[in-house]
Scaffold this motif. Structure first.
Motif, PDB file in Angstrom:
ATOM      1  N   PHE A 188       5.155   3.068   2.114  1.00 15.87           N
ATOM      2  CA  PHE A 188       4.029   2.422   1.429  1.00 15.87           C
ATOM      3  C   PHE A 188       2.682   2.808   2.026  1.00 15.87           C
ATOM      4  CE2 PHE A 188       1.038  -1.186   1.787  1.00 15.87           C
ATOM      5  CZ  PHE A 188       0.527  -1.122   0.497  1.00 15.87           C
ATOM      6  N   GLU A 189       2.527   2.718   3.344  1.00 12.10           N
ATOM      7  CA  GLU A 189       1.229   3.014   3.960  1.00 12.10           C
ATOM      8  C   GLU A 189       0.791   4.449   3.674  1.00 12.10           C
ATOM      9  OE1 GLU A 189      -0.853   1.031   5.197  1.00 12.10           O
ATOM     10  OE2 GLU A 189       0.385  -0.774   5.356  1.00 12.10           O
ATOM     11  N   THR A 190       1.758   5.368   3.639  1.00 10.87           N
ATOM     12  CA  THR A 190       1.447   6.766   3.324  1.00 10.87           C
ATOM     13  C   THR A 190       1.014   6.894   1.870  1.00 10.87           C
ATOM     14  OG1 THR A 190       2.992   7.614   4.968  1.00 10.87           O
ATOM     15  CG2 THR A 190       2.411   9.097   3.163  1.00 10.87           C
ATOM     16  N   ARG A 191       1.749   6.251   0.965  1.00 13.80           N
ATOM     17  CA  ARG A 191       1.402   6.315  -0.454  1.00 13.80           C
ATOM     18  C   ARG A 191       0.013   5.737  -0.712  1.00 13.80           C
ATOM     19  NH1 ARG A 191       4.487   2.939  -3.070  1.00 13.80           N
ATOM     20  NH2 ARG A 191       5.835   2.172  -1.405  1.00 13.80           N
ATOM     21  N   LEU A 192      -0.275   4.607  -0.075  1.00 12.51           N
ATOM     22  CA  LEU A 192      -1.584   3.968  -0.232  1.00 12.51           C
ATOM     23  C   LEU A 192      -2.700   4.891   0.253  1.00 12.51           C
ATOM     24  CD1 LEU A 192      -3.041   1.245  -0.960  1.00 12.51           C
ATOM     25  CD2 LEU A 192      -2.840   0.659   1.460  1.00 12.51           C
ATOM     26  N   GLU A 193      -2.505   5.494   1.410  1.00 16.31           N
ATOM     27  CA  GLU A 193      -3.514   6.379   1.992  1.00 16.31           C
ATOM     28  C   GLU A 193      -3.737   7.620   1.126  1.00 16.31           C
ATOM     29  OE1 GLU A 193      -4.419   8.818   6.154  1.00 16.31           O
ATOM     30  OE2 GLU A 193      -2.500   7.814   5.859  1.00 16.31           O
ATOM     31  N   LEU A 194      -2.648   8.198   0.610  1.00 13.03           N
ATOM     32  CA  LEU A 194      -2.776   9.403  -0.216  1.00 13.03           C
ATOM     33  C   LEU A 194      -3.542   9.120  -1.506  1.00 13.03           C
ATOM     34  CD1 LEU A 194       0.728  11.113   0.173  1.00 13.03           C
ATOM     35  CD2 LEU A 194      -1.449  11.800   1.202  1.00 13.03           C
ATOM     36  N   VAL A 195      -3.295   7.966  -2.119  1.00  9.21           N
ATOM     37  CA  VAL A 195      -4.015   7.614  -3.346  1.00  9.21           C
ATOM     38  C   VAL A 195      -5.488   7.363  -3.042  1.00  9.21           C
ATOM     39  CG1 VAL A 195      -4.163   6.050  -5.313  1.00  9.21           C
ATOM     40  CG2 VAL A 195      -1.929   6.650  -4.378  1.00  9.21           C
ATOM     41  N   ARG A 196      -5.762   6.680  -1.942  1.00  4.43           N
ATOM     42  CA  ARG A 196      -7.159   6.418  -1.578  1.00  4.43           C
ATOM     43  C   ARG A 196      -7.918   7.716  -1.315  1.00  4.43           C
ATOM     44  NH1 ARG A 196      -6.347   0.998   2.250  1.00  4.43           N
ATOM     45  NH2 ARG A 196      -6.601  -0.521   0.534  1.00  4.43           N
ATOM     46  N   LYS A 197      -7.296   8.621  -0.562  1.00  8.26           N
ATOM     47  CA  LYS A 197      -7.954   9.897  -0.272  1.00  8.26           C
ATOM     48  C   LYS A 197      -8.108  10.741  -1.528  1.00  8.26           C
ATOM     49  CE  LYS A 197      -6.801  10.472   4.626  1.00  8.26           C
ATOM     50  NZ  LYS A 197      -6.066  11.302   5.610  1.00  8.26           N
ATOM     51  N   GLY A 198      -7.129  10.672  -2.402  1.00  9.74           N
ATOM     52  CA  GLY A 198      -7.150  11.482  -3.607  1.00  9.74           C
ATOM     53  C   GLY A 198      -8.050  10.944  -4.706  1.00  9.74           C
ATOM     54  N   THR A 199      -8.629   9.744  -4.492  1.00 11.15           N
ATOM     55  CA  THR A 199      -9.544   9.170  -5.492  1.00 11.15           C
ATOM     56  C   THR A 199     -10.905   8.818  -4.879  1.00 11.15           C
ATOM     57  OG1 THR A 199      -8.613   6.942  -5.088  1.00 11.15           O
ATOM     58  CG2 THR A 199      -7.669   8.221  -6.892  1.00 11.15           C
ATOM     59  N   GLU A 200     -11.176   9.356  -3.689  1.00 10.02           N
ATOM     60  CA  GLU A 200     -12.446   9.051  -3.011  1.00 10.02           C
ATOM     61  C   GLU A 200     -13.657   9.415  -3.858  1.00 10.02           C
ATOM     62  OE1 GLU A 200     -11.554   9.347   1.796  1.00 10.02           O
ATOM     63  OE2 GLU A 200     -12.081  11.162   0.682  1.00 10.02           O
ATOM     64  N   HIS A 201     -13.515  10.428  -4.698  1.00  6.32           N
ATOM     65  CA  HIS A 201     -14.639  10.895  -5.512  1.00  6.32           C
ATOM     66  C   HIS A 201     -14.915   9.978  -6.701  1.00  6.32           C
ATOM     67  CE1 HIS A 201     -10.989  12.408  -7.367  1.00  6.32           C
ATOM     68  NE2 HIS A 201     -11.652  12.686  -8.474  1.00  6.32           N
ATOM     69  N   LEU A 202     -14.033   9.039  -6.957  1.00  5.19           N
ATOM     70  CA  LEU A 202     -14.196   8.121  -8.081  1.00  5.19           C
ATOM     71  C   LEU A 202     -14.768   6.801  -7.560  1.00  5.19           C
ATOM     72  CD1 LEU A 202     -10.763   8.851  -9.820  1.00  5.19           C
ATOM     73  CD2 LEU A 202     -13.002   9.830 -10.410  1.00  5.19           C
ATOM     74  N   LYS A 203     -16.053   6.644  -7.656  1.00  9.27           N
ATOM     75  CA  LYS A 203     -16.747   5.529  -6.994  1.00  9.27           C
ATOM     76  C   LYS A 203     -16.491   4.170  -7.633  1.00  9.27           C
ATOM     77  CE  LYS A 203     -18.336   8.474  -4.120  1.00  9.27           C
ATOM     78  NZ  LYS A 203     -17.644   8.575  -2.806  1.00  9.27           N
ATOM     79  N   ASN A 204     -15.964   4.140  -8.842  1.00 13.49           N
ATOM     80  CA  ASN A 204     -15.692   2.848  -9.488  1.00 13.49           C
ATOM     81  C   ASN A 204     -14.215   2.479  -9.442  1.00 13.49           C
ATOM     82  OD1 ASN A 204     -14.968   4.904 -11.266  1.00 13.49           O
ATOM     83  ND2 ASN A 204     -15.420   3.693 -13.106  1.00 13.49           N
ATOM     84  N   VAL A 205     -13.476   3.143  -8.521  1.00 11.07           N
ATOM     85  CA  VAL A 205     -12.046   2.888  -8.383  1.00 11.07           C
ATOM     86  C   VAL A 205     -11.751   2.224  -7.039  1.00 11.07           C
ATOM     87  CG1 VAL A 205      -9.760   3.949  -8.151  1.00 11.07           C
ATOM     88  CG2 VAL A 205     -11.350   4.770  -9.903  1.00 11.07           C
ATOM     89  N   THR A 206     -11.005   1.123  -7.074  1.00  6.29           N
ATOM     90  CA  THR A 206     -10.556   0.436  -5.860  1.00  6.29           C
ATOM     91  C   THR A 206      -9.038   0.505  -5.795  1.00  6.29           C
ATOM     92  OG1 THR A 206     -12.418  -1.120  -6.010  1.00  6.29           O
ATOM     93  CG2 THR A 206     -10.584  -1.744  -4.583  1.00  6.29           C
ATOM     94  N   VAL A 207      -8.507   1.009  -4.690  1.00  6.78           N
ATOM     95  CA  VAL A 207      -7.064   1.150  -4.520  1.00  6.78           C
ATOM     96  C   VAL A 207      -6.590   0.101  -3.514  1.00  6.78           C
ATOM     97  CG1 VAL A 207      -5.175   2.697  -3.868  1.00  6.78           C
ATOM     98  CG2 VAL A 207      -7.236   3.626  -4.970  1.00  6.78           C
ATOM     99  N   ILE A 208      -5.660  -0.757  -3.942  1.00  3.20           N
ATOM    100  CA  ILE A 208      -5.229  -1.859  -3.083  1.00  3.20           C
ATOM    101  C   ILE A 208      -3.709  -2.034  -3.128  1.00  3.20           C
ATOM    102  CG2 ILE A 208      -7.421  -3.066  -3.337  1.00  3.20           C
ATOM    103  CD1 ILE A 208      -6.153  -4.942  -5.297  1.00  3.20           C
ATOM    104  N   PRO A 209      -3.134  -2.703  -2.132  1.00  5.29           N
ATOM    105  CA  PRO A 209      -1.690  -2.969  -2.132  1.00  5.29           C
ATOM    106  C   PRO A 209      -1.289  -3.857  -3.304  1.00  5.29           C
ATOM    107  CG  PRO A 209      -2.635  -3.322   0.050  1.00  5.29           C
ATOM    108  CD  PRO A 209      -3.785  -3.174  -0.892  1.00  5.29           C
ATOM    109  N   GLY A 210      -0.102  -3.607  -3.839  1.00  5.15           N
ATOM    110  CA  GLY A 210       0.376  -4.398  -4.967  1.00  5.15           C
ATOM    111  C   GLY A 210       0.763  -5.821  -4.589  1.00  5.15           C
TER     112      GLY A 210
END
Length: 346
Positions: A188-210
């Motif tokens: 989970f922690e890896t998946r969360l980190e990869l999504v956050r890093k892969g969407t850093e350029h999208l300023k209106n996106v918040t990635v959080i744990p389910g």
């Protein structure tokens, strides 16, 4: 309870486990595979009642007719909750048939949501509304109108990125919930980190744990719903209903995005149910056609298959740089090694 003994059953002992399975089968029940702790009540050496847990989910209840009305269920649940306390867990769930809601409500459990074939109740130091209030505060979630996505990302692909970008282009704010249950080859922690890093350029996106209330199909109980179709319908209706009733209402989510699924009947069935349930709460479901790259319909399962086949060059076409880079780290190499020896789908 005079003359009856409550004892822990040794799940590693094949004979004891089989004895429990036989007892449950008399009630049309099964022992869920994820059970990690079971209690039984014996009378003259024979099992007459039982209950189990899988982490903080209480399940697999059965009491012989001759012992009903004797407070057995209360005793078993009390013992299970005491076990949870020993493990530092102060919040628990019960999935049960709707006709059993009153039994568990009388034991201090509160109903979260119910559908035709299943109900979810909870007990402990928080409830779903308290959880969502904490979520809003922790991630500074505004009251703006939002879109949402729920993803596993095992691992994060260009397909996931494309879907999130599409939602970001069409909405003021977007929340991406990453399924927290750790049943995937990518933790989970890896998946969360990869999504956050892969969407850093999208300023209106918040990635959080389910969190615990976005139910993983892997943790949904099967012990009292033996027919696969009934189980799938119950799971999708319950999960979709909780998301719409609580998450959408509390976080002002008006749209949910999913990708089309050409391969998986389960996901297709889930999407259809999701559309129907969300519409009852005034929430739109947007199905976006899955992104293609060359010969591939981009999916996490395709990525894992390519890794298994040592086709790393082809991964460059379907993975963002953040995920590709991770695969070359020490942790990434460990996961790659596990994928190569794995014989089961993840």
């Amino acid at each position: 309870m005079f003359g009856l003994n409550v004892e822990r059953l040794d799940l590693k002992d094949k004979n004891e486990k089989q004895e429990l399975e036989v007892f449950l089968s008399k009630f049309g029940l099964e022992l869920d595979k994820d059970v990690d702790y079971s209690l039984v009540v014996r009378d003259g050496g024979e099992i007459k009642a039982t209950c189990s847990k899988a982490k903080n989910v209480l399940k697999c209840f059965a009491v012989a007719e001759t012992l009903r009305g004797e407070g057995i269920t209360n005793t078993l649940i009390t013992d299970l909750i005491n076990k949870l306390f020993e493990e530092g867990i102060y919040h628990s769930f019960i999935f049960t048939k709707p006709e059993n809601i009153s039994i568990f409500s009388s034991l201090g459990f509160n109903l979260v949501h119910q559908v035709k074939d299943v109900a979810l109740l909870e007990n402990g130091i928080q409830d779903i509304n308290v959880y969502l209030n904490k979520l809003i505060k922790k991630y500074n979630i505004s009251s703006s109108t939002k879109a949402a996505l729920v993803m596993n990302c095992n691992p994060f692909t260009l397909g996931h990125q494309y879907l999130i970008q599409k939602a970001a282009e069409e909405n003021e704010d977007v929340i991406v919930f990453i399924v927290e249950e750790d049943r995937s080859l990518f933790p989970f922690e890896t998946r969360l980190e990869l999504v956050r890093k892969g969407t850093e350029h999208l300023k209106n996106v918040t990635v959080i744990p389910g969190g615990e209330y976005i139910i993983s199909s892997a943790t949904f109980p099967s012990y009292f719903l033996r027919e696969e179709g009934t189980r799938l319908n119950a799971y999708t209706e319950l999960d979709a209903g909780i998301f719409a009733k609580y998450f959408c209402s509390k976080l002002n989510i008006k749209r949910r995005y999913v990708g089309t699924e050409p391969y998986c009947k389960v996901t297709n069935a889930y999407n259809e149910t999701l559309k129907e349930v969300l519409s009852k709460y005034g929430v739109e479901l947007h199905m976006i056609e899955r992104k293609k790259q060359g010969d591939y319909q981009i999916s996490a399962s395709t990525v894992r298959n390519l890794i298994k086949e040592d086709k790393f060059e082809e991964l460059k076409e379907i993975l963002p740089q953040t995920t590709l880079g991770f695969l070359h780290t020490e942790k990434g190499k460990e996961i790659v090694a596990k994928i190569k020896v794995s014989n089961t789908p993840h």
